[in-house]
Scaffold this motif. Structure first.
Motif, PDB file in Angstrom:
ATOM      1  N   GLY A  39     -10.258  -1.077  -2.531  1.00 16.83           N
ATOM      2  CA  GLY A  39     -10.714  -2.126  -3.318  1.00 16.83           C
ATOM      3  C   GLY A  39     -11.512  -3.128  -2.606  1.00 16.83           C
ATOM      4  O   GLY A  39     -11.782  -3.029  -1.529  1.00 16.83           O
ATOM      5  N   LYS A  40     -12.141  -4.241  -3.171  1.00 14.76           N
ATOM      6  CA  LYS A  40     -12.988  -5.124  -2.925  1.00 14.76           C
ATOM      7  C   LYS A  40     -12.281  -5.995  -1.714  1.00 14.76           C
ATOM      8  O   LYS A  40     -11.063  -6.455  -1.949  1.00 14.76           O
ATOM      9  N   LYS A  41     -12.717  -6.105  -0.672  1.00 10.92           N
ATOM     10  CA  LYS A  41     -12.104  -6.628   0.583  1.00 10.92           C
ATOM     11  C   LYS A  41     -10.783  -6.256   0.817  1.00 10.92           C
ATOM     12  O   LYS A  41     -10.088  -6.977   1.173  1.00 10.92           O
ATOM     13  N   GLY A  42     -10.468  -4.934   0.415  1.00 11.74           N
ATOM     14  CA  GLY A  42      -9.116  -4.471   0.719  1.00 11.74           C
ATOM     15  C   GLY A  42      -7.816  -5.092   0.055  1.00 11.74           C
ATOM     16  O   GLY A  42      -6.774  -5.021   0.206  1.00 11.74           O
ATOM     17  N   GLU A  43      -8.334  -5.517  -1.101  1.00 14.17           N
ATOM     18  CA  GLU A  43      -7.493  -6.351  -1.900  1.00 14.17           C
ATOM     19  C   GLU A  43      -6.310  -5.226  -2.474  1.00 14.17           C
ATOM     20  O   GLU A  43      -5.100  -5.641  -2.798  1.00 14.17           O
ATOM     21  N   THR A  44      -7.011  -4.060  -2.900  1.00 18.08           N
ATOM     22  CA  THR A  44      -6.106  -3.112  -3.670  1.00 18.08           C
ATOM     23  C   THR A  44      -5.037  -2.545  -2.801  1.00 18.08           C
ATOM     24  O   THR A  44      -3.911  -2.433  -3.232  1.00 18.08           O
ATOM     25  N   LYS A  46      -4.084  -3.910  -0.157  1.00 18.11           N
ATOM     26  CA  LYS A  46      -3.010  -5.137   0.164  1.00 18.11           C
ATOM     27  C   LYS A  46      -1.963  -5.054  -0.669  1.00 18.11           C
ATOM     28  O   LYS A  46      -0.900  -5.150  -0.588  1.00 18.11           O
ATOM     29  N   ARG A  47      -2.314  -4.755  -2.132  1.00 14.80           N
ATOM     30  CA  ARG A  47      -1.275  -5.303  -3.132  1.00 14.80           C
ATOM     31  C   ARG A  47      -0.661  -4.021  -3.372  1.00 14.80           C
ATOM     32  O   ARG A  47       0.586  -4.290  -3.475  1.00 14.80           O
ATOM     33  N   GLU A  50       2.027  -4.422  -0.492  1.00 19.80           N
ATOM     34  CA  GLU A  50       3.085  -5.572  -0.951  1.00 19.80           C
ATOM     35  C   GLU A  50       3.751  -5.253  -2.188  1.00 19.80           C
ATOM     36  O   GLU A  50       5.286  -5.295  -1.808  1.00 19.80           O
TER      37      GLU A  50
END
Length: 204
Positions: A39-44, A46-47, A50
């Motif tokens: 994802g963008k900037k590692g957001e996916t 990371k989610r 979590e």
């Protein structure tokens, strides 16, 4: 339609054993799939980490294929696989009208030690046939080892719900029959030329 979350996997084995099992699942992914998961900037990713509480690592490298490793309790790993399957369906499906997207199957390629593939296939293919029939997913075990390793690719495709059921069953088999002998893990595109090339490409 799909069974409610949390119903499957309950009341199987006693909870103590369920919690103490740590499962590691390795998947082979192409650049486009990796982009979708990070994802963008590692957001996916990371989610997914979590929400699933699984540890997820993605191998470094500029080769077209990379290895995604998911480690955690069996539940955490299945949650992560579920989120990855739905994310791939969402990103790689066609259009947002839902017409074509609903039909686009998602494919996950698991990397499994060859010594465990026999149990997965079963006598005369009985186990793999049972998994196909009970989940409705397509399952294919590669005949050849992945280059420079003792692992094989197991390709699972279907809609996310069937893939998740299928991965659960594959993991159950793997947990029952540990790998025999030493496993040489597969590293995509790891030839000397690639290493030298990527070292030269690093800019300060």
């Amino acid at each position: 339609m799909a069974s409610p979350d949390g119903v499957s996997g309950m009341g199987g084995s006693p909870e103590e054993t369920e919690l103490s099992i740590t499962l590691t699942l390795r998947m082979l992914m192409h650049g486009k799939e990796i982009g979708s998961i990070i994802g963008k900037k590692g957001e996916t990713v990371k989610r997914i980490r979590e929400q699933s509480s699984a540890r997820i690592t993605i191998s470094e490298g500029s080769c077209p294929e990379r290895i995604t490793t998911i480690t955690g309790s069996t539940d955490a790993v299945f949650r992560a696989v579920s989120m990855i399957a739905f994310k791939l369906e969402e990103d790689l499906g066609v259009g947002s009208d839902g017409v074509a997207a609903g039909r686009a199957p998602v494919t996950l390629r698991l990397v499994i030690p060859a010594s465990q593939c026999g149990s997965l296939i079963g006598k005369a293919g009985s186990k793999i046939r049972e998994i196909r029939e009970s989940t409705g997913a397509q399952v294919q075990v590669a005949g050849d080892l992945l280059p420079n390793s003792t692992e094989r690719a197991v390709t699972v495709s279907g809609v996310p719900d069937t893939i998740i059921q299928c991965v659960r069953q594959i993991c159950a088999v793997i947990l029952e029959s540990p790998p025999k002998g030493a496993t040489i893990p597969y590293h995509p595109g790891l030839s000397l030329g690639t290493i030298l090339l990527s070292a030269n490409q690093v800019r300060g």
